[in-house]
Scaffold this motif. Structure first.
Motif, short mmCIF file in Angstrom:
data_model
loop_
_atom_site.label_atom_id
_atom_site.label_comp_id
_atom_site.label_asym_id
_atom_site.label_seq_id
_atom_site.Cartn_x
_atom_site.Cartn_y
_atom_site.Cartn_z
N GLU A 101 11.33 -7.88 9.34
CA GLU A 101 11.11 -6.31 9.34
C GLU A 101 9.64 -5.76 8.88
OE1 GLU A 101 14.35 -4.95 6.75
OE2 GLU A 101 15.61 -4.95 8.25
N HIS A 102 9.15 -6.57 8.16
CA HIS A 102 7.72 -6.20 7.59
C HIS A 102 6.28 -6.95 8.13
CE1 HIS A 102 9.18 -3.36 4.75
NE2 HIS A 102 10.44 -4.11 4.38
N GLY A 103 6.94 -7.92 8.97
CA GLY A 103 5.76 -8.85 9.60
C GLY A 103 5.39 -9.79 8.72
N GLN A 154 -1.93 2.56 -5.46
CA GLN A 154 -2.05 1.49 -6.66
C GLN A 154 -2.81 0.30 -5.91
OE1 GLN A 154 1.66 0.91 -8.73
NE2 GLN A 154 2.59 0.27 -6.79
N ALA A 155 -2.34 -0.07 -4.76
CA ALA A 155 -2.47 -1.31 -4.37
C ALA A 155 -4.16 -1.45 -3.94
CB ALA A 155 -1.98 -1.84 -3.00
N ALA A 176 10.29 -3.08 -0.56
CA ALA A 176 10.49 -2.54 0.73
C ALA A 176 9.44 -1.60 0.84
CB ALA A 176 11.95 -2.27 1.30
N SER A 177 9.73 -0.53 -0.06
CA SER A 177 8.87 0.66 0.10
C SER A 177 7.29 0.27 -0.30
CB SER A 177 9.36 1.71 -0.90
OG SER A 177 10.80 2.09 -0.77
N PHE A 178 7.27 -0.46 -1.14
CA PHE A 178 5.91 -1.04 -1.59
C PHE A 178 5.34 -1.64 -0.39
CE2 PHE A 178 2.84 -4.04 -3.23
CZ PHE A 178 1.77 -3.38 -3.56
N VAL A 179 5.86 -2.53 0.43
CA VAL A 179 5.16 -3.32 1.40
C VAL A 179 4.88 -2.47 2.60
CG1 VAL A 179 5.75 -5.19 2.98
CG2 VAL A 179 6.17 -5.35 0.58
N GLN A 205 -4.46 -3.97 2.55
CA GLN A 205 -3.90 -4.97 2.07
C GLN A 205 -2.83 -5.55 2.78
OE1 GLN A 205 -5.37 -5.87 -1.04
NE2 GLN A 205 -6.76 -4.23 -0.32
N ARG A 206 -2.65 -7.05 2.58
CA ARG A 206 -1.69 -7.51 3.41
C ARG A 206 -0.51 -8.16 2.74
NH1 ARG A 206 -2.28 -3.83 5.81
NH2 ARG A 206 -2.90 -3.34 7.98
#
Length: 345
Positions: free
Chosen positions: A61-63, A302-303, A30-33, A42-43
């Motif tokens: 929640e995160h689309g 990092q992403a 959740a935090s990463f997304v 990034q998606r």
């Protein structure tokens, strides 16, 4: 004598490929997304987890447009470029190998696996397949870490003599929680200890000797561990981790001409202080990371770095190479062994 800090070198999020990420697991993910979507190009395009209802809610929640019924279905999805493995530690090995065999790049939450042997197999498979395999040790990609790298390269504190780093917290004993469950990869070393151990490794390299002391929980997992690591240069590292002790979560690199201190929590966006000069006439300079309101928003760095490495056709991170990943897990393996042996009746 003046004391100054270099400017951190940060990759611009818009300068790297826009990769399509598949998310396996919905805990730390959740935090990463959130950071992925808020601060990078990034998606996340697909997600899967064991609980279907929670996964659907996570996607909404995160689309995230696609919810897969299984990890295999997500890994096989041609619309997914990268698989982010955010499951419990014990599942990392099989999921990473499956993703690699499918030709996907993989970012694997720490610890990358349960042992050095598993880590070696994962990294070897990635190299053979020509895909990027990276552990989600986000600390390596933070601006403050780049400042530290530049200071060390410039010899700002002279020859490094000693490192101290810790990460520990008091976790209520709960037989149902993964941290207390040996079968789920519980214990302090794998969960929190990897941070200070990785920090020491990033400065000193692989240790030439490892001495560990600690205590086991009633469930058999390591509840606390303190390590003395000696390097080939003669420098040493003192690292501590615990799930029964509240620790300051700071890190310090000490040299012949000064020291570098990372503020709490050292593993996330916090700050760097450089101190040089003799006692009584020391000079200091401090840099604080005030880019984000919350700690985990720094996960986006990092992403972005990951995408830059894909663009360069790398199979490993130049800031956290495969051999070092294996070495760090070897250190954890040995520390776990020593703590368990010492506790044996």
């Amino acid at each position: 004598m003046s004391c100054t800090l270099p400017v951190p070198r940060v990759i611009h999020p818009g300068s790297v490929p826009h990769l399509r990420w598949g998310i396996v697991g919905t805990g730390i993910a959740a935090s990463f997304v959130h950071a992925l979507h808020a601060h990078t190009a990034q998606r996340a395009v697909a997600v899967t987890a064991r609980n279907a209802a929670k996964t659907q809610k996570f996607a909404a929640e995160h689309g995230i447009p696609v919810v897969h019924h299984s990890s295999s279905a997500l890994i096989a999805d041609p619309a997914v470029d990268v698989v982010y493995v955010a499951t419990p530690h014990t599942l990392h090995y099989e999921l990473a190998l499956e993703a690699i065999q499918a030709g996907k790049h993989v970012l694997i939450e720490k610890p990358v696996a349960m042992s050095a042997g598993e880590t070696r197999s994962i990294t070897a498979a990635g190299r053979a397949a020509g895909v990027l395999v990276m552990e989600a040790m986000w600390t390596r990609y933070l601006p403050q870490t780049d400042i530290v790298r530049q200071l060390l390269a410039d010899g700002a504190i002279g020859e490094v003599q000693l490192i101290r780093a810790d990460f520990g917290f008091a976790m209520p004993f709960d037989l149902t929680h993964r941290l207390w469950n040996a079968e789920l990869g519980g214990g302090a070393l794998l969960d929190a200890g990897i941070y200070p151990i990785s920090f020491a490794s990033s400065v000193l390299g692989s240790p030439t000797s490892i001495t560990a002391a600690g205590v086991l929980a009633p469930t058999g997992v390591d509840a606390r561990a303190d390590l003395l690591l000696t390097s080939a240069s003669g420098a040493t590292a003192l690292v501590s981790t615990s799930i029964i002790t509240s620790m300051p979560v700071i890190a310090t690199i000490m040299g012949a001409a000064g020291r570098i201190e990372l503020a709490s929590p050292f593993f996330g966006p916090s700050g760097v202080t450089l101190t040089t000069g003799p006692i009584g006439s020391e000079t200091t300079a401090t840099w604080r990371d005030e880019a984000f309101e919350t700690l985990n928003e720094g996960l986006g760095y990092q992403a972005t770095a990951f995408a830059s490495y894909v663009a360069e056709s790398r199979t490993e991170s130049p800031l956290h190479p495969h051999d070092e990943m294996v070495s760090i897990m070897s250190t954890i393996d040995e520390a776990r062994r020593q703590v368990a042996v010492a506790a044996a009746p």
